[in-house]
Design a protein around this motif. Structure first.
Motif, PDB file in Angstrom:
ATOM      1  N   GLU A  26       0.820  -1.203   0.000  1.00  0.00           N
ATOM      2  CA  GLU A  26       0.000   0.000   0.000  1.00  0.00           C
ATOM      3  C   GLU A  26       0.861   1.262   0.000  1.00  0.00           C
ATOM      4  OE1 GLU A  26      -3.669   0.004  -0.126  1.00  0.00           O
ATOM      5  OE2 GLU A  26      -2.829  -1.863  -0.927  1.00  0.00           O
ATOM      6  N   PHE A  27       1.986   1.233   0.682  1.00  0.00           N
ATOM      7  CA  PHE A  27       2.878   2.387   0.685  1.00  0.00           C
ATOM      8  C   PHE A  27       3.357   2.701  -0.727  1.00  0.00           C
ATOM      9  CE2 PHE A  27       2.906   1.323   5.133  1.00  0.00           C
ATOM     10  CZ  PHE A  27       3.127   2.520   5.786  1.00  0.00           C
ATOM     11  N   LEU A  28       3.716   1.673  -1.474  1.00  0.00           N
ATOM     12  CA  LEU A  28       4.137   1.870  -2.863  1.00  0.00           C
ATOM     13  C   LEU A  28       2.990   2.438  -3.691  1.00  0.00           C
ATOM     14  CD1 LEU A  28       6.255   1.637  -5.065  1.00  0.00           C
ATOM     15  CD2 LEU A  28       5.544  -0.743  -5.379  1.00  0.00           C
ATOM     16  N   ARG A  29       1.801   1.933  -3.496  1.00  0.00           N
ATOM     17  CA  ARG A  29       0.629   2.448  -4.228  1.00  0.00           C
ATOM     18  C   ARG A  29       0.400   3.916  -3.899  1.00  0.00           C
ATOM     19  NH1 ARG A  29      -4.869   2.990  -3.317  1.00  0.00           N
ATOM     20  NH2 ARG A  29      -4.761   1.983  -1.269  1.00  0.00           N
ATOM     21  N   TRP A  30       0.499   4.264  -2.620  1.00  0.00           N
ATOM     22  CA  TRP A  30       0.293   5.670  -2.228  1.00  0.00           C
ATOM     23  C   TRP A  30       1.372   6.568  -2.829  1.00  0.00           C
ATOM     24  CZ3 TRP A  30      -0.138   3.679   3.415  1.00  0.00           C
ATOM     25  CH2 TRP A  30      -1.403   3.112   3.610  1.00  0.00           C
ATOM     26  N   MET A  31       2.590   6.063  -2.877  1.00  0.00           N
ATOM     27  CA  MET A  31       3.673   6.852  -3.470  1.00  0.00           C
ATOM     28  C   MET A  31       3.432   7.069  -4.962  1.00  0.00           C
ATOM     29  SD  MET A  31       6.842   5.214  -1.215  1.00  0.00           S
ATOM     30  CE  MET A  31       7.856   5.040  -2.628  1.00  0.00           C
ATOM     31  N   GLU A  32       3.044   6.038  -5.673  1.00  0.00           N
ATOM     32  CA  GLU A  32       2.752   6.192  -7.101  1.00  0.00           C
ATOM     33  C   GLU A  32       1.580   7.135  -7.317  1.00  0.00           C
ATOM     34  OE1 GLU A  32       2.312   2.215  -8.676  1.00  0.00           O
ATOM     35  OE2 GLU A  32       4.464   2.054  -9.008  1.00  0.00           O
ATOM     36  N   ASP A  33       0.550   7.021  -6.477  1.00  0.00           N
ATOM     37  CA  ASP A  33      -0.587   7.946  -6.572  1.00  0.00           C
ATOM     38  C   ASP A  33      -0.128   9.389  -6.380  1.00  0.00           C
ATOM     39  OD1 ASP A  33      -2.350   5.828  -6.958  1.00  0.00           O
ATOM     40  OD2 ASP A  33      -3.183   5.908  -4.924  1.00  0.00           O
ATOM     41  N   ALA A  34       0.755   9.610  -5.409  1.00  0.00           N
ATOM     42  CA  ALA A  34       1.262  10.964  -5.154  1.00  0.00           C
ATOM     43  C   ALA A  34       2.031  11.484  -6.367  1.00  0.00           C
ATOM     44  CB  ALA A  34       2.146  10.971  -3.911  1.00  0.00           C
ATOM     45  N   ALA A  35       2.821  10.626  -6.996  1.00  0.00           N
ATOM     46  CA  ALA A  35       3.584  11.036  -8.185  1.00  0.00           C
ATOM     47  C   ALA A  35       2.643  11.454  -9.311  1.00  0.00           C
ATOM     48  CB  ALA A  35       4.497   9.900  -8.639  1.00  0.00           C
ATOM     49  N   VAL A  36       1.604  10.672  -9.533  1.00  0.00           N
ATOM     50  CA  VAL A  36       0.638  10.992 -10.589  1.00  0.00           C
ATOM     51  C   VAL A  36      -0.084  12.301 -10.268  1.00  0.00           C
ATOM     52  CG1 VAL A  36      -1.519  10.239 -11.692  1.00  0.00           C
ATOM     53  CG2 VAL A  36       0.346   8.605 -11.340  1.00  0.00           C
ATOM     54  N   ARG A  37      -0.507  12.484  -9.029  1.00  0.00           N
ATOM     55  CA  ARG A  37      -1.211  13.721  -8.641  1.00  0.00           C
ATOM     56  C   ARG A  37      -0.295  14.940  -8.780  1.00  0.00           C
ATOM     57  NH1 ARG A  37      -4.586  11.032  -9.910  1.00  0.00           N
ATOM     58  NH2 ARG A  37      -5.864   9.723  -8.589  1.00  0.00           N
ATOM     59  N   HIS A  38       0.971  14.776  -8.434  1.00  0.00           N
ATOM     60  CA  HIS A  38       1.927  15.875  -8.577  1.00  0.00           C
ATOM     61  C   HIS A  38       2.072  16.243 -10.050  1.00  0.00           C
ATOM     62  CE1 HIS A  38       6.284  17.473  -7.927  1.00  0.00           C
ATOM     63  NE2 HIS A  38       5.416  18.455  -7.920  1.00  0.00           N
ATOM     64  N   ARG A  62      12.733   2.135  -4.374  1.00  0.00           N
ATOM     65  CA  ARG A  62      13.315   1.830  -3.063  1.00  0.00           C
ATOM     66  C   ARG A  62      12.332   2.362  -2.036  1.00  0.00           C
ATOM     67  NH1 ARG A  62      18.941   1.986  -0.096  1.00  0.00           N
ATOM     68  NH2 ARG A  62      18.122   2.082   2.017  1.00  0.00           N
ATOM     69  N   LEU A  63      12.057   1.529  -1.043  1.00  0.00           N
ATOM     70  CA  LEU A  63      11.101   1.900  -0.009  1.00  0.00           C
ATOM     71  C   LEU A  63      11.616   1.373   1.320  1.00  0.00           C
ATOM     72  CD1 LEU A  63       8.388   3.100   0.767  1.00  0.00           C
ATOM     73  CD2 LEU A  63       7.286   1.088  -0.152  1.00  0.00           C
ATOM     74  N   ASP A  64      11.822   2.276   2.271  1.00  0.00           N
ATOM     75  CA  ASP A  64      12.256   1.901   3.612  1.00  0.00           C
ATOM     76  C   ASP A  64      11.093   2.136   4.569  1.00  0.00           C
ATOM     77  OD1 ASP A  64      14.939   1.246   2.959  1.00  0.00           O
ATOM     78  OD2 ASP A  64      15.415   3.377   2.850  1.00  0.00           O
ATOM     79  N   TYR A  65      10.650   1.052   5.207  1.00  0.00           N
ATOM     80  CA  TYR A  65       9.538   1.118   6.141  1.00  0.00           C
ATOM     81  C   TYR A  65      10.083   1.414   7.530  1.00  0.00           C
ATOM     82  CZ  TYR A  65       7.324  -1.264   2.274  1.00  0.00           C
ATOM     83  OH  TYR A  65       6.850  -1.585   1.044  1.00  0.00           O
ATOM     84  N   LEU A  66       9.529   2.435   8.178  1.00  0.00           N
ATOM     85  CA  LEU A  66      10.025   2.859   9.485  1.00  0.00           C
ATOM     86  C   LEU A  66       9.045   2.541  10.616  1.00  0.00           C
ATOM     87  CD1 LEU A  66      11.270   6.353   8.288  1.00  0.00           C
ATOM     88  CD2 LEU A  66      12.598   4.221   8.481  1.00  0.00           C
ATOM     89  N   ARG A  67       7.743   2.706  10.327  1.00  0.00           N
ATOM     90  CA  ARG A  67       6.699   2.466  11.323  1.00  0.00           C
ATOM     91  C   ARG A  67       5.445   1.999  10.589  1.00  0.00           C
ATOM     92  NH1 ARG A  67       9.186   7.080  12.955  1.00  0.00           N
ATOM     93  NH2 ARG A  67       9.933   7.117  15.091  1.00  0.00           N
ATOM     94  N   PRO A  68       4.566   1.263  11.282  1.00  0.00           N
ATOM     95  CA  PRO A  68       3.330   0.833  10.643  1.00  0.00           C
ATOM     96  C   PRO A  68       2.281   1.945  10.581  1.00  0.00           C
ATOM     97  CG  PRO A  68       3.411   0.007  12.888  1.00  0.00           C
ATOM     98  CD  PRO A  68       4.730   0.699  12.630  1.00  0.00           C
ATOM     99  N   ALA A  69       1.355   1.771   9.664  1.00  0.00           N
ATOM    100  CA  ALA A  69       0.158   2.616   9.581  1.00  0.00           C
ATOM    101  C   ALA A  69      -1.037   1.719   9.866  1.00  0.00           C
ATOM    102  CB  ALA A  69       0.036   3.240   8.197  1.00  0.00           C
ATOM    103  N   PHE A  70      -2.064   2.327  10.451  1.00  0.00           N
ATOM    104  CA  PHE A  70      -3.233   1.557  10.862  1.00  0.00           C
ATOM    105  C   PHE A  70      -4.504   2.119  10.241  1.00  0.00           C
ATOM    106  CE2 PHE A  70       0.008   1.285  14.154  1.00  0.00           C
ATOM    107  CZ  PHE A  70       0.160  -0.097  14.245  1.00  0.00           C
ATOM    108  N   LEU A 104       6.725   7.394   8.576  1.00  0.00           N
ATOM    109  CA  LEU A 104       6.400   5.974   8.470  1.00  0.00           C
ATOM    110  C   LEU A 104       7.230   5.288   7.397  1.00  0.00           C
ATOM    111  CD1 LEU A 104       2.506   6.058   8.734  1.00  0.00           C
ATOM    112  CD2 LEU A 104       4.225   6.142  10.547  1.00  0.00           C
ATOM    113  N   ALA A 105       7.631   6.034   6.372  1.00  0.00           N
ATOM    114  CA  ALA A 105       8.411   5.440   5.281  1.00  0.00           C
ATOM    115  C   ALA A 105       9.120   6.536   4.491  1.00  0.00           C
ATOM    116  CB  ALA A 105       7.495   4.648   4.341  1.00  0.00           C
ATOM    117  N   THR A 106      10.248   6.167   3.919  1.00  0.00           N
ATOM    118  CA  THR A 106      10.939   7.011   2.949  1.00  0.00           C
ATOM    119  C   THR A 106      11.188   6.159   1.721  1.00  0.00           C
ATOM    120  OG1 THR A 106      13.178   6.445   3.695  1.00  0.00           O
ATOM    121  CG2 THR A 106      12.126   8.359   4.733  1.00  0.00           C
ATOM    122  N   GLY A 107      11.389   6.814   0.598  1.00  0.00           N
ATOM    123  CA  GLY A 107      11.678   6.041  -0.598  1.00  0.00           C
ATOM    124  C   GLY A 107      11.967   6.917  -1.788  1.00  0.00           C
TER     125      GLY A 107
END
Length: 156
Positions: A26-38, A62-70, A104-107
């Motif tokens: 889901e983090f990857l999906r959210w990142m791709e969504d953000a790229a498209v919206r930008h 590249r995606l580094d997970y730091l903390r979970p999301a709920f 929560l994540a960097t990438g």
């Protein structure tokens, strides 16, 4: 339009896995969504890319997970262009939780600019380059993301 783009996300039930937190994909999906919206906000919609005969494809994530999301968490996906090369772009991401500002994540993603007919890389046209600003890691415009900015050094 700011060079550092803010994309809000609320973690829905569909994003939750068997461990009761947002699944990593889901983090990857959210990142791709953000790229498209930008890109949309900069005037380069998917339709415009297709009409031009060229577009972006991801060549590396590249995606580094730091903390979970709920479920129910309000998040912000921050994204910006960190580098532009003749045929590629490095886009950076930071995911933060709105309630506490925790990262929560960097990438990052390396996006390749391709000709849609051939699938081969082509030079990024000047009008596409002109639509985006490059924001290096030491740029003051990154202050908008807050204290989590210090984590960006981990994402090389």
């Amino acid at each position: 339009m700011p060079a550092v783009f803010r994309h809000p996300v609320v973690v829905g039930r569909e994003s939750i896995d068997a461990l009761n937190h947002a699944n990593n994909r889901e983090f990857l999906r959210w990142m791709e969504d953000a790229a498209v919206r930008h890109s949309d906000a900069r005037g380069w919609t998917t339709e415009r890319y297709v009409a031009s005969g060229a577009s972006w494809v991801a060549s590396q994530h590249r995606l580094d997970y730091l903390r979970p999301a709920f479920e129910g968490d309000a998040l912000t996906v921050w994204t910006w262009i960190a580098e532009l090369q003749p045929r590629t772009s490095k886009r950076r991401y930071l995911v933060t939780r709105d309630a506490d500002g925790k990262a929560l994540a960097t990438g990052h993603t390396i996006w390749a600019y391709i000709d849609l007919a051939s699938g081969r890389g082509v030079p990024i046209p000047a009008d596409v380059v002109a639509a985006f600003e490059v924001v290096p890691d030491d740029d003051g415009r990154l202050e908008v993301i807050g204290p989590a900015r210090r984590l960006l050094r981990r994402d090389t």
